[in-house]
Design an enzyme around this catalytic site. Structure first.
Site, PDB file in Angstrom:
ATOM      1  N   SER A 203       0.806  -1.221   0.000  1.00 29.97           N
ATOM      2  CA  SER A 203       0.000   0.000   0.000  1.00 29.97           C
ATOM      3  C   SER A 203       0.838   1.269   0.000  1.00 29.97           C
ATOM      4  CB  SER A 203      -0.946   0.000   1.203  1.00 29.97           C
ATOM      5  OG  SER A 203      -1.811  -1.112   1.162  1.00 29.97           O
ATOM      6  N   HIS A 250       0.517   4.403   4.277  1.00 26.48           N
ATOM      7  CA  HIS A 250      -0.157   5.146   3.216  1.00 26.48           C
ATOM      8  C   HIS A 250       0.346   6.581   3.141  1.00 26.48           C
ATOM      9  CE1 HIS A 250      -3.898   2.278   3.243  1.00 26.48           C
ATOM     10  NE2 HIS A 250      -2.739   1.633   3.201  1.00 26.48           N
TER      11      HIS A 250
END
Length: 299
Positions: A203, A250
């Site tokens: 991610s 993230h």
């Protein structure tokens, strides 16, 4: 019948609606080759001293007396135009899938490769984690997935975002963007998350590609609304009230990918390589400093 000079723009064609790349019919674009005026997409455009050229015009030479070899095709960021503009993306995708299969064949790999600050897996067991010298976890966790939905979402993002970015940046610059975004995500997770909190997934790297896509679209004057909506949805998912998401990865990947992409597509032509790889080096130094500082704090 009036004759139109070669390369002159056909205004009537523009009036009929959006243009399509002459090498990829159906792919809409607003960019034209500065020499032959044919419409070209981001995958086909080659950076020139003024504007962009199509691969055919570049192969024919610059028109200044130099042969074709003296004017090698270059991407928007100055990389070499490759025959397969998605090769690195395919390799990265394959690595993620292979490791996903390996983890399900040998479950112990999950404990060996996941990102962990400093903890024991069982009472009385040895301390494990990055703080114990297992720095490889910062990298291996970037390619590690356990759930099918997790790898499916990340690999769809890699394919959709990675291909156009690889074509626009070139293989080496694109690979640097991907790896450094992932490392930045791992470093921020190591810094801010609890030492015993495990983390895994691509991610961080995918968020880096998302940030880079926004920068590239802004550079090409594309409609920013689709990528901004996608970014907003992903951030909403990241900070959902149910938890379970390593938001640090993230955010770290997004910041690193955006900064690197700005250097990649906005670097002045005369100092392009220095600015691009200098920025990558600064991001890597920041990652190392974060990891070293966090390790010192935990040990």
């Amino acid at each position: 019948m009036d004759e139109q000079p070669p390369g002159a723009r056909d205004q009537s064609a523009d009036a009929r609606g959006p243009l399509s790349c002459y090498r990829h019919p159906g792919r809409e674009t607003g960019i034209r080759c500065t020499r032959c005026d044919r419409p070209i997409c981001t995958e086909c455009m080659v950076s020139a001293s003024v504007g962009f050229q199509c691969p055919d015009c570049v192969r024919q030479g610059s028109g200044t007396g130099h042969g074709p070899a003296a004017n090698q095709p270059r991407t928007l960021a100055g990389g070499t135009v490759a025959a397969d503009p998605r090769l690195v993306t395919k390799i990265l995708l394959a690595l993620n899938v292979v490791l996903f299969i390996a983890v399900h064949v040998k479950v112990s790999l999950l404990d060996d490769l996941t990102l962990l600050g400093r903890a024991t897996y069982y009472e009385g067991g040895p301390l494990e984690g990055v703080a114990e010298g297992q720095w490889y976890r910062l990298v291996t966790s970037m390619f590690l997935h356990q759930e099918v939905w997790h790898i499916a979402f990340n690999m769809l993002g890699l394919w959709w975002l990675g291909g156009p970015l690889e074509a626009a940046l070139g293989r080496a610059r694109y690979l640097a963007l991907y790896l450094l975004s992932g490392l930045a995500g791992s470093a921020l997770t190591y810094w801010l998350a609890a030492p015993n909190q495990g983390s895994l997934g691509a991610s961080g790297a995918i968020f880096g590609l998302l940030g880079a896509t926004a920068v590239l679209m802004r550079r090409l004057n594309y409609d920013m609304r689709p990528v901004l909506v996608l970014l907003a949805l992903n951030l909403l998912f990241t900070f959902n009230p149910w938890g379970g998401i390593a938001w640090q990865a993230h955010v770290g990947g997004l910041i690193a990918g955006t900064l690197i992409a700005i250097a990649m597509v906005h670097a002045p032509r005369e100092r392009r390589t220095l600015v691009q790889y200098g920025t990558c080096a600064l991001v890597l130094v920041a990652v190392v400093l974060i990891v070293v500082a966090r390790t010192a704090a935990l040990t």
